[in-house]
Design a protein around this motif. Structure first.
Motif, PDB file in Angstrom:
ATOM      1  N   ASN A 124       4.159   2.401  -2.173  1.00 59.41           N
ATOM      2  CA  ASN A 124       5.096   3.459  -1.039  1.00 59.41           C
ATOM      3  C   ASN A 124       5.534   4.385  -1.996  1.00 59.41           C
ATOM      4  O   ASN A 124       5.670   5.475  -1.313  1.00 59.41           O
ATOM      5  CB  ASN A 124       6.006   2.490  -0.293  1.00 59.41           C
ATOM      6  CG  ASN A 124       5.211   1.633   0.658  1.00 59.41           C
ATOM      7  OD1 ASN A 124       4.103   1.652   1.148  1.00 59.41           O
ATOM      8  ND2 ASN A 124       5.906   0.566   1.152  1.00 59.41           N
ATOM      9  N   LYS A 125       6.197   4.207  -2.740  1.00 63.77           N
ATOM     10  CA  LYS A 125       6.960   5.168  -3.592  1.00 63.77           C
ATOM     11  C   LYS A 125       6.013   6.202  -4.325  1.00 63.77           C
ATOM     12  O   LYS A 125       6.359   7.339  -4.102  1.00 63.77           O
ATOM     13  CB  LYS A 125       7.874   4.482  -4.771  1.00 63.77           C
ATOM     14  CG  LYS A 125       8.981   5.472  -5.436  1.00 63.77           C
ATOM     15  CD  LYS A 125       9.853   4.787  -6.432  1.00 63.77           C
ATOM     16  CE  LYS A 125      10.814   3.899  -5.582  1.00 63.77           C
ATOM     17  NZ  LYS A 125      11.829   3.226  -6.531  1.00 63.77           N
ATOM     18  N   HIS A 142       9.435  -8.583  -3.369  1.00 61.87           N
ATOM     19  CA  HIS A 142       8.046  -8.101  -2.603  1.00 61.87           C
ATOM     20  C   HIS A 142       8.295  -8.476  -1.115  1.00 61.87           C
ATOM     21  O   HIS A 142       7.373  -8.860  -0.506  1.00 61.87           O
ATOM     22  CB  HIS A 142       7.180  -8.943  -3.271  1.00 61.87           C
ATOM     23  CG  HIS A 142       5.757  -8.630  -3.274  1.00 61.87           C
ATOM     24  ND1 HIS A 142       4.870  -8.718  -2.106  1.00 61.87           N
ATOM     25  CD2 HIS A 142       4.851  -8.356  -4.265  1.00 61.87           C
ATOM     26  CE1 HIS A 142       3.767  -8.106  -2.356  1.00 61.87           C
ATOM     27  NE2 HIS A 142       3.556  -7.860  -3.530  1.00 61.87           N
ATOM     28  N   SER A 159       4.317   0.869  -7.500  1.00 60.60           N
ATOM     29  CA  SER A 159       4.779   0.821  -6.290  1.00 60.60           C
ATOM     30  C   SER A 159       4.054   1.690  -5.414  1.00 60.60           C
ATOM     31  O   SER A 159       4.354   3.048  -5.401  1.00 60.60           O
ATOM     32  CB  SER A 159       6.334   1.349  -6.103  1.00 60.60           C
ATOM     33  OG  SER A 159       6.819   1.377  -4.944  1.00 60.60           O
ATOM     34  N   ILE A 163      10.102  -6.498   2.711  1.00 55.68           N
ATOM     35  CA  ILE A 163      10.993  -5.557   3.349  1.00 55.68           C
ATOM     36  C   ILE A 163      11.845  -6.136   4.745  1.00 55.68           C
ATOM     37  O   ILE A 163      12.264  -5.695   5.295  1.00 55.68           O
ATOM     38  CB  ILE A 163      10.252  -4.511   4.006  1.00 55.68           C
ATOM     39  CG1 ILE A 163       9.125  -5.115   5.035  1.00 55.68           C
ATOM     40  CG2 ILE A 163       9.513  -3.403   3.018  1.00 55.68           C
ATOM     41  CD1 ILE A 163       8.429  -3.752   5.772  1.00 55.68           C
ATOM     42  N   ASP A 179      -0.377  -3.774  -7.615  1.00 53.96           N
ATOM     43  CA  ASP A 179       1.154  -3.581  -7.593  1.00 53.96           C
ATOM     44  C   ASP A 179       1.768  -4.513  -8.540  1.00 53.96           C
ATOM     45  O   ASP A 179       2.921  -4.502  -8.370  1.00 53.96           O
ATOM     46  CB  ASP A 179       1.495  -4.091  -6.023  1.00 53.96           C
ATOM     47  CG  ASP A 179       0.983  -5.103  -5.559  1.00 53.96           C
ATOM     48  OD1 ASP A 179       0.075  -5.997  -6.050  1.00 53.96           O
ATOM     49  OD2 ASP A 179       1.643  -6.045  -4.377  1.00 53.96           O
ATOM     50  N   ASP A 220       0.915   1.566   5.485  1.00 55.94           N
ATOM     51  CA  ASP A 220       1.778   2.740   5.211  1.00 55.94           C
ATOM     52  C   ASP A 220       1.118   3.994   5.889  1.00 55.94           C
ATOM     53  O   ASP A 220      -0.160   3.973   6.611  1.00 55.94           O
ATOM     54  CB  ASP A 220       1.834   2.932   3.561  1.00 55.94           C
ATOM     55  CG  ASP A 220       0.621   2.945   2.879  1.00 55.94           C
ATOM     56  OD1 ASP A 220      -0.440   3.852   3.388  1.00 55.94           O
ATOM     57  OD2 ASP A 220       0.635   2.606   1.962  1.00 55.94           O
ATOM     58  N   ASP A 262      13.081  -4.395  -2.036  1.00 53.71           N
ATOM     59  CA  ASP A 262      12.962  -3.632  -0.539  1.00 53.71           C
ATOM     60  C   ASP A 262      11.633  -3.029  -0.258  1.00 53.71           C
ATOM     61  O   ASP A 262      11.324  -1.976   0.231  1.00 53.71           O
ATOM     62  CB  ASP A 262      14.083  -2.683  -0.143  1.00 53.71           C
ATOM     63  CG  ASP A 262      15.451  -3.404  -0.153  1.00 53.71           C
ATOM     64  OD1 ASP A 262      15.224  -4.499   0.058  1.00 53.71           O
ATOM     65  OD2 ASP A 262      16.435  -2.860  -0.459  1.00 53.71           O
ATOM     66  N   GLU A 263      10.711  -3.585  -1.049  1.00 53.15           N
ATOM     67  CA  GLU A 263       9.280  -2.782  -0.801  1.00 53.15           C
ATOM     68  C   GLU A 263       7.979  -4.136  -0.978  1.00 53.15           C
ATOM     69  O   GLU A 263       8.506  -5.127  -1.628  1.00 53.15           O
ATOM     70  CB  GLU A 263       8.893  -1.803  -1.815  1.00 53.15           C
ATOM     71  CG  GLU A 263       9.038  -2.265  -3.026  1.00 53.15           C
ATOM     72  CD  GLU A 263       8.810  -1.399  -4.423  1.00 53.15           C
ATOM     73  OE1 GLU A 263       8.123  -0.392  -3.827  1.00 53.15           O
ATOM     74  OE2 GLU A 263       9.365  -1.402  -5.259  1.00 53.15           O
TER      75      GLU A 263
END
Length: 497
Positions: free
Chosen positions: A36-37, A471, A34, A473, A99, A419, A11-12
């Protein structure tokens, strides 16, 4: 049966860390960051503490809590013991984007790495030219004082060459079998937005798993991705782990389209052309090299890209002498042998400064490019702007203060922000461009990832029994494949061991 645990890429976009286990063997597919995380908890000035080893990463869910995979010095610095032997047998690196690769430096040096030669070269560029935070990308350097060799008197502190331990690095060849324990493996080259990208075909106990890594069909080498699809189909895989970055996007333009559009834009233009494209995307560099050549200009690259071209010499890319290398001002402003430098409060010709101070503001790896016959600085661009296509990214916008572009155009050849952090940067870029009258922006970019229709066609061609989309969303977009008899399983993040 091979067991699959997902510690990232769920989910990313990115962050792939996928653990395959079979009998007595386990291997990771990638070990990436990651973004985003990481951005949820950290920023440029709020970073994980080096004093806490890797525990800040584990606490915030950026790294899995798995015994026997992390560096002894990082663990010991957190008051933890390191097992005598590693708990996994290897890392298969699909490519050198952060990533997928950034967290390799957290791993034990005795866990073997498997990657293509081009991926190794990309990581070498990163390691040699970048200030990588909290450890190194590829090598294993013991940086904590009490992490050292143990003797009768306890731990002896090491420094310099004694503190460096080389990783076990294995270069994989296209479609040549190699083994890691129970797994028989082949590397399958695919086209992506940097050299060396690879898919992997793994077989254990009669069961085949195919991992796509990141790939596309619209780059300069679609034939290698098409070959992978054919070979994957022949392997009759039970499981396909596929990237799905652009599953929601229609077909896209090609690198050749960028080349044509850019030539049309600047063919009759007499001012400076400024372009931003990804620093390690040599295919895009090749595109704008061709644009420059076709419009009687010279492509200007930065020092890191010059180092990249040096390492990739003899390939299907421009040679170092085919471009100009931009030398920025550093420290006191020393640019080159015949330029001026502010020294002890006076402006002097650099040839008048003693040799102990020449190039003192530049790193060792940069000096050969500074002293080469094809280096230029802001004055050269100021004097003849119509001669150049100047590659300028976010971090190089400050060079425009010296260049002072007049009657110039700006081409954006990078991905759109995805992002919040990138959106903030985009606003800053717009402010710079507005200040130097470089608006409107001319957007010319194609992705390093296959489009939705291309991904679905690929998966239908390979025809696995089970598909795990990673990989992405938009995992739900893969559900249509169930009409083709493919079982789609949405992966879930595995719990820490």
């Amino acid at each position: 049966m091979v067991k699959i645990n997902f510690y990232g890429g769920v989910d990313e976009i990115g962050g792939n860390k996928i653990l395959l286990g079979s009998n007595s063997t386990s291997v990771f597919l990638d070990f990436g960051m990651s973004f985003n995380k990481a951005n949820d908890y950290f920023s440029e000035f709020l970073q994980p503490r080096k004093s806490n080893g890797i525990m800040d990463f584990i606490e915030m869910g950026l790294l899995p809590k798995i015994k026997g995979i992390y560096r002894e010095d990082y663990l010991r610095h957190s008051g933890l013991e390191s097992p005598e032997k590693p708990s996994i047998n290897g890392i298969l690196l699909s490519h050198a984007h952060m990533d997928h690769s950034a967290y390799i430096h957290h791993l034990r040096q005795d866990i073997p790495l498997y990657m293509t030669k081009d991926s190794q070269l990309i990581l070498k560029v990163l390691e040699d030219t970048s200030a990588v935070s909290f450890g190194e990308t590829l090598e294993y350097k013991k940086t904590f004082y009490y992490t050292a060799k143990k003797n009768a008197d306890g731990y002896k502190r090491l420094s310099g060459k004694d503190a460096r331990m080389e990783r076990e690095l294995n270069i994989v060849e296209p479609y040549k079998n190699f083994e890691i324990g129970d797994f028989k493996i082949k590397s399958a080259p695919v086209d992506h937005s940097l050299p060396g990208a690879s898919a992997f075909l793994l077989e254990s106990n009669g069961e085949t798993i195919v991992y796509t890594g990141d790939l596309r069909f619209h780059g300069r080498k679609p034939e290698i991705t098409n070959k992978f699809v054919k070979e994957a189909k022949k392997s009759n895989p039970k499981v396909l782990i596929s990237e799905g970055t652009r599953i929601d996007s229609p077909s896209t333009e090609t690198e050749e389209d960028i080349e044509i559009n850019a030539k049309n834009l600047i063919s009759d233009f007499k001012g400076l052309v400024i372009v931003n494209f990804p620093i390690r995307d040599i295919d895009r560099l090749l595109t704008f090299y061709k644009v420059a050549k076709g419009t009687d200009r010279t492509l200007v690259v930065n020092l890191k890209q010059a180092y990249l071209l040096k390492l990739f010499s003899g390939r299907d890319y421009p040679e170092l002498e085919d471009v100009e290398v931009y030398i920025p001002k550093r420290g006191w402003g020393l640019i080159g042998t015949n330029s001026f430098v502010c020294y002890d409060g006076e402006w002097l010709c650099s040839s008048d400064v003693d040799s102990n101070h020449k190039f003192s503001d530049y790193k060792k790896w940069e000096k050969e490019f500074i002293e080469s016959g094809n280096s230029i600085n802001y004055k050269d661009i100021q004097e003849e702007p119509e001669k150049y296509i100047f590659r300028c990214d976010f971090f190089e916008l400050k060079e425009l203060i010296d260049i002072k572009p007049v009657n110039s155009i700006y081409i954006k050849s990078v991905t759109e922000p995805f992002d919040e952090e990138m959106e903030f940067d985009e606003k800053r870029v717009k402010n710079w461009l507005d200040h130097f009258n470089l608006l409107p922006v001319h957007k010319m970019h194609v992705s390093g990832h296959a489009s939705g229709p291309e991904l679905l066609d690929m998966i239908r061609e390979i025809q696995p029994e089970i598909l795990y989309p990673v990989h992405t969303i938009f995992k739900e977009r893969f559900k249509v494949l169930e009409d083709d008899g493919i079982k789609v399983i949405y992966p879930k993040l595995s719990k820490n061991k």
